[in-house]
Motif scaffolding. Structure first.
Motif, mmCIF file in Angstrom:
data_model
loop_
_atom_site.group_PDB
_atom_site.id
_atom_site.type_symbol
_atom_site.label_atom_id
_atom_site.label_comp_id
_atom_site.label_asym_id
_atom_site.label_seq_id
_atom_site.Cartn_x
_atom_site.Cartn_y
_atom_site.Cartn_z
ATOM 1 N N HIS A 65 63.915 -4.527 -9.045
ATOM 2 C CA HIS A 65 62.504 -4.432 -9.430
ATOM 3 C C HIS A 65 61.954 -5.837 -9.641
ATOM 4 O O HIS A 65 62.601 -6.681 -10.254
ATOM 5 N N ASP A 73 53.401 2.350 0.282
ATOM 6 C CA ASP A 73 54.718 2.463 0.897
ATOM 7 C C ASP A 73 54.916 1.280 1.828
ATOM 8 O O ASP A 73 54.087 1.029 2.714
ATOM 9 N N ASN A 114 57.490 -0.670 4.544
ATOM 10 C CA ASN A 114 58.628 -0.480 5.438
ATOM 11 C C ASN A 114 58.878 -1.758 6.237
ATOM 12 O O ASN A 114 57.971 -2.269 6.902
ATOM 13 N N SER A 154 64.471 -1.697 5.856
ATOM 14 C CA SER A 154 64.539 -1.268 4.458
ATOM 15 C C SER A 154 63.168 -0.727 4.061
ATOM 16 O O SER A 154 62.160 -0.966 4.744
ATOM 17 N N ASN A 155 63.139 -0.006 2.939
ATOM 18 C CA ASN A 155 61.897 0.557 2.414
ATOM 19 C C ASN A 155 61.715 0.126 0.965
ATOM 20 O O ASN A 155 62.690 -0.162 0.264
ATOM 21 N N ALA A 156 60.469 0.083 0.526
ATOM 22 C CA ALA A 156 60.194 -0.288 -0.862
ATOM 23 C C ALA A 156 58.901 0.384 -1.313
ATOM 24 O O ALA A 156 58.045 0.740 -0.495
ATOM 25 N N ASP A 157 58.777 0.563 -2.618
ATOM 26 C CA ASP A 157 57.552 1.087 -3.229
ATOM 27 C C ASP A 157 56.821 -0.061 -3.897
ATOM 28 O O ASP A 157 57.397 -0.812 -4.697
ATOM 29 N N LEU A 163 57.166 -4.223 -7.330
ATOM 30 C CA LEU A 163 57.923 -3.790 -6.164
ATOM 31 C C LEU A 163 59.247 -3.196 -6.621
ATOM 32 O O LEU A 163 59.954 -3.801 -7.435
ATOM 33 N N ASP A 164 59.563 -2.026 -6.104
ATOM 34 C CA ASP A 164 60.862 -1.403 -6.324
ATOM 35 C C ASP A 164 61.503 -1.191 -4.962
ATOM 36 O O ASP A 164 60.940 -0.487 -4.109
ATOM 37 N N GLY A 165 62.656 -1.819 -4.751
ATOM 38 C CA GLY A 165 63.302 -1.746 -3.455
ATOM 39 C C GLY A 165 64.804 -1.632 -3.569
ATOM 40 O O GLY A 165 65.373 -1.689 -4.665
ATOM 41 N N LYS A 166 65.437 -1.459 -2.428
ATOM 42 C CA LYS A 166 66.899 -1.400 -2.354
ATOM 43 C C LYS A 166 67.367 -2.282 -1.205
ATOM 44 O O LYS A 166 66.796 -2.256 -0.118
#
Length: 310
Positions: free
Chosen positions: A5, A82, A84, A91-94, A113-116
């Motif tokens: 985050h 969203d 991408n 990867s994707n993130a909010d 930003l919240d990502g993986k």
């Protein structure tokens, strides 16, 4: 997949209705985005109506990679998006913006930003958070400038790989955080110039700064404000040295010194894209080509050099 985050905030001297359109209309993002400013020629495709669910854009470039963003919701003080990424890796993130009125004519903007990270890049999670945080800070400063003045005084131009000749210098060193750099240089650059004018060697070029040590995690810097001179010599109280001939990535920044970070971001992105190796024996440096006391802020020229292995 390792999650992370990131969030950064800024206060803008404008009412919320004046701030919101710059965020919810993606056609305005190239003006203040900390990434799109690196590559203005990147291919951009826009979709939908500004501010409405589904509005978004896709980008495709060399330095900025490829991906897309869509507005998922726009309710109350929150805009959710969203994000991408397609390249350099998928990867994707909010993403979320909180746009809150503060007083009669101020607005606080918080960018989340919240990502993986892909599993095979788990070891980069800390570095990714640091780099995105720095990008968000640059972007919010430009958003503030854009909303408050109607423009952003920052333009970067990539010159590519150049030959840097030998450069002797006289300088003054200091340590500071990123927020203290401006105040610090107001002391060190005049002191370096005074040492240079009092030396036995003539001044041989515009002043600048060597970035000796950079700690991105703590945002702490050790640097030396320099004035090039014709020959090397010892001067009591001053730092003296020589930049050896080398090859370097060169980027020119036009505009406010507070936006020079955009040029450094461009240099680093170019270095990664071209898969070039930094020269460990020589730190990066800047040269200030005109006098801020005699030059309009929009016309200030700064050259950025990142020495690389030849």
């Amino acid at each position: 997949m390792p999650a992370y985050h990131v969030e950064r905030s800024i206060r803008i001297d404008a009412a919320e209705p004046a701030v919101r359109p710059a965020i919810e209309d993606f056609r305005q993002w190239p003006t203040w985005s900390p990434w799109l400013c690196m590559e203005p020629d990147a291919k951009m495709t826009y979709h939908g109506k500004a501010g409405e669910t589904g509005h978004g854009y896709d980008w495709d470039g060399d330095l900025v990679g490829a991906g897309g963003m869509r507005l998922a919701s726009n309710e109350g003080n929150q805009l959710k998006m969203d994000l991408n990424f397609l390249r350099p890796f998928k990867s994707n993130a909010d993403v979320q913006f909180e746009v809150k009125p503060v007083g009669d004519n101020q607005t606080e903007v918080t960018w989340h930003l919240d990502g993986k990270m892909p599993f095979f890049l788990f070891w980069m999670t800390g570095t990714m958070k640091t780099m995105i945080g720095m990008d968000y800070a640059r972007g919010l400063k430009m958003l503030k400038e854009y909303v408050e003045t109607g423009k952003v005084l920052s333009k970067t131009e990539i010159a590519g790989i150049v030959d840097v000749p030998q450069m002797h210098y006289v300088g003054v060193s200091d340590q500071c955080t990123i927020d203290e750099i401006g105040e610090s240089m107001q002391r060190t650059l005049p002191a370096a110039h005074k040492f240079a004018t009092e030396s036995e060697s003539a001044i041989a070029g515009p002043p600048g700064a060597l970035w000796d040590e950079v700690d991105l995690k703590t945002q702490a810097f050790k640097y030396t404000a320099i004035v090039p001179v014709e020959s090397s010599q010892d001067i009591a109280g001053a730092q003296t040295g020589t930049i050896a001939p080398c090859k370097a990535i060169k980027v020119t920044h036009t505009g406010s010194y507070q936006n020079v970070g955009n040029a450094w971001s461009t240099v680093m992105a170019y270095q990664r894209y071209k898969k070039l190796k930094p020269l460990k024996s020589q730190c990066g440096f800047e040269l200030y080509l005109n006098d801020p006391c005699e030059t309009a802020e929009a016309d200030l020229l700064t050259e950025i050099y990142l020495p690389i292995r030849g």
